[in-house]
Design a protein around this motif. Sequence first.
Motif, PDB file in Angstrom:
ATOM      1  N   GLU A  64      19.298  10.334 -20.112  1.00 37.55           N
ATOM      2  CA  GLU A  64      18.661   9.613 -19.006  1.00 37.55           C
ATOM      3  C   GLU A  64      19.561   9.815 -17.797  1.00 37.55           C
ATOM      4  OE1 GLU A  64      17.688   5.434 -20.538  1.00 37.55           O
ATOM      5  OE2 GLU A  64      18.759   6.435 -22.139  1.00 37.55           O
ATOM      6  N   GLU A  96      23.503   4.741 -27.314  1.00 35.56           N
ATOM      7  CA  GLU A  96      23.474   5.142 -25.905  1.00 35.56           C
ATOM      8  C   GLU A  96      24.874   4.955 -25.320  1.00 35.56           C
ATOM      9  OE1 GLU A  96      20.621   4.188 -22.090  1.00 35.56           O
ATOM     10  OE2 GLU A  96      21.302   2.511 -23.298  1.00 35.56           O
ATOM     11  N   LYS A 119      21.474  -2.856 -28.317  1.00 39.02           N
ATOM     12  CA  LYS A 119      20.445  -2.288 -27.456  1.00 39.02           C
ATOM     13  C   LYS A 119      19.217  -3.182 -27.466  1.00 39.02           C
ATOM     14  CE  LYS A 119      18.324   0.766 -25.042  1.00 39.02           C
ATOM     15  NZ  LYS A 119      18.694   1.042 -23.666  1.00 39.02           N
TER      16      LYS A 119
HETATM   17 MG    MG Z   1      18.215   3.806 -21.378  1.00 39.05          MG
END
Ligand code: MG
Length: 475
Positions: free
Chosen positions: A9, A210, A264
């Motif tokens: 991203e 992430e 998350k």
């Molecule tokens: Mg994200």
Amino acid sequence: MFEVVIGLEVHVQLNTKSKLFCSCPTSFNHKQNTNTCPTCMALPGALPVLNKEVVHKSIMLGTAIDATINKVSIFDRKSYFYPDSPSAYQITQLYTPIVEHGELEIELEDGTKKTIRVNRAHIEADAGKNIHDGDISKVDLNRAGTPLLEIVSEPDMSNEFEVIAYLKKLHSIIRYLDIGDANMQEGSFRVDVNVSIRPKGDKKLYTRVEIKNINSFKFIQKAIQLEVTRQSEAWEDGVYEQEIAQETRLFDQVKVETRSMRGKEEAADYRYFPEPDLLKCVVTDAMMEKYSKIPELPDAKRDRFVKEYKMSEYNAGVITSSVEMAHFFETMMSEQGVTAKTAITWLTVELPSRLSGETNITNSLVNAKKLGFLVKRIDDKTISGKAAKEVLDYLMENDVAIDSVIEKLGLKQVTDMGAIEAICEEIINANPEKVAQYQGGKEKLFGFFVGQVMKASKGSASPQAVNEVLKAKLG
Ligand code: MG
Ligand code: ADP
Ligand code: ZN
């Protein structure tokens, strides 16, 4: 054995004049909280109005990555509380982004190509900044409401090399389109890396982690390596299920480690819903027509340079690696009588070796027009390459006309054969022993004669002419 699965991203700050939903300037290096208004401070009653420049730049990006540009896209509210976001929500596009289904082609180490699919690119507003000052934390809202384009790839990359190739490609497209500065250190090109592993051949996607807060290509590579090691060790130790959770991890560039930041959240945690204060974003045919005409992109330029200027793939790659360099080269070539071969050397070797500190090709006293003219003077044999180095040294410090510098430094190349012959004669007569040795077979001495003649002419004789004359005279 495992294979690695990576999706990226990338948050690109768009270089618009004003913010996404208000007319405050986007430059946030001003005194804290001065570039703000009721809208970006989220005061009750203030309403957002979409900045059309953001839509234009999104169309450009979408065109560059061969994506679908949705004629209608919709803004959503993503709720979360953080001090630098006074509204307690972010306006973004979740369900219907402006750009979808694009792709980027990258080149792998072995020269083959791979297509990385881009899931989407959506418009969203940036938050402000928290400034931590000892025990006190302050909030600066100058950046709040700055437009971002979040470009989300599919999980199509399988190692750090592909990741860097993808990021460099995306980075250069943004620079070529001039839709953002894309400066990683300054945070206008922010990368979140999603990493998972899976048994080789398995098609299923496993738990992804992430990693945020990585501000250089070098650290992105490092963070991926660390994370892949952590996950595969957990797998081999039989504790994958317990230890690898879907979470956001932070990369610590001092300790060179990643550590858990927070679990998350799922989309539901953000309580997304359509933004009630904004209309749908409509891309008209006229807008499409106008903004899908984008400038030549790096790959196309590279291929054209190879064909048009007969340069090597390597040189074409170097010159098109940055938009500034590519434009510099094209400006140099616009000077009549400049050959690409000489231009490349002076642009990629001679000029850079004289730049230091804050000076680069965009602010150097020697701009593209000047360097082009200098190269022209080499190519038309007014000066030798060696003399041109002296001229360039001088030009780095002095803003003067090139021909006058050549004159002033007495560097005009002597191509007058009569004059060169006279010097050669002089050198030959002064060195009878060396002449005898040379004629006796010590051919290496030829260089000595050339050197002496060049010295006697103070470097102004054309080396080519000197060679010819000496060959003829020495036999
Ligand atoms: Mg994200
Ligand atoms: P979020 O905003 O929740 O992070 P996004 O859809 O914006 O979700 O981004 C998800 C990113 O993670 C995409 O780049 C996607 O390619 C990537 N991704 C999804 N699943 C995996 C996986 N199992 N392994 C690696 N990357 C993944
Ligand atoms: Zn504002």
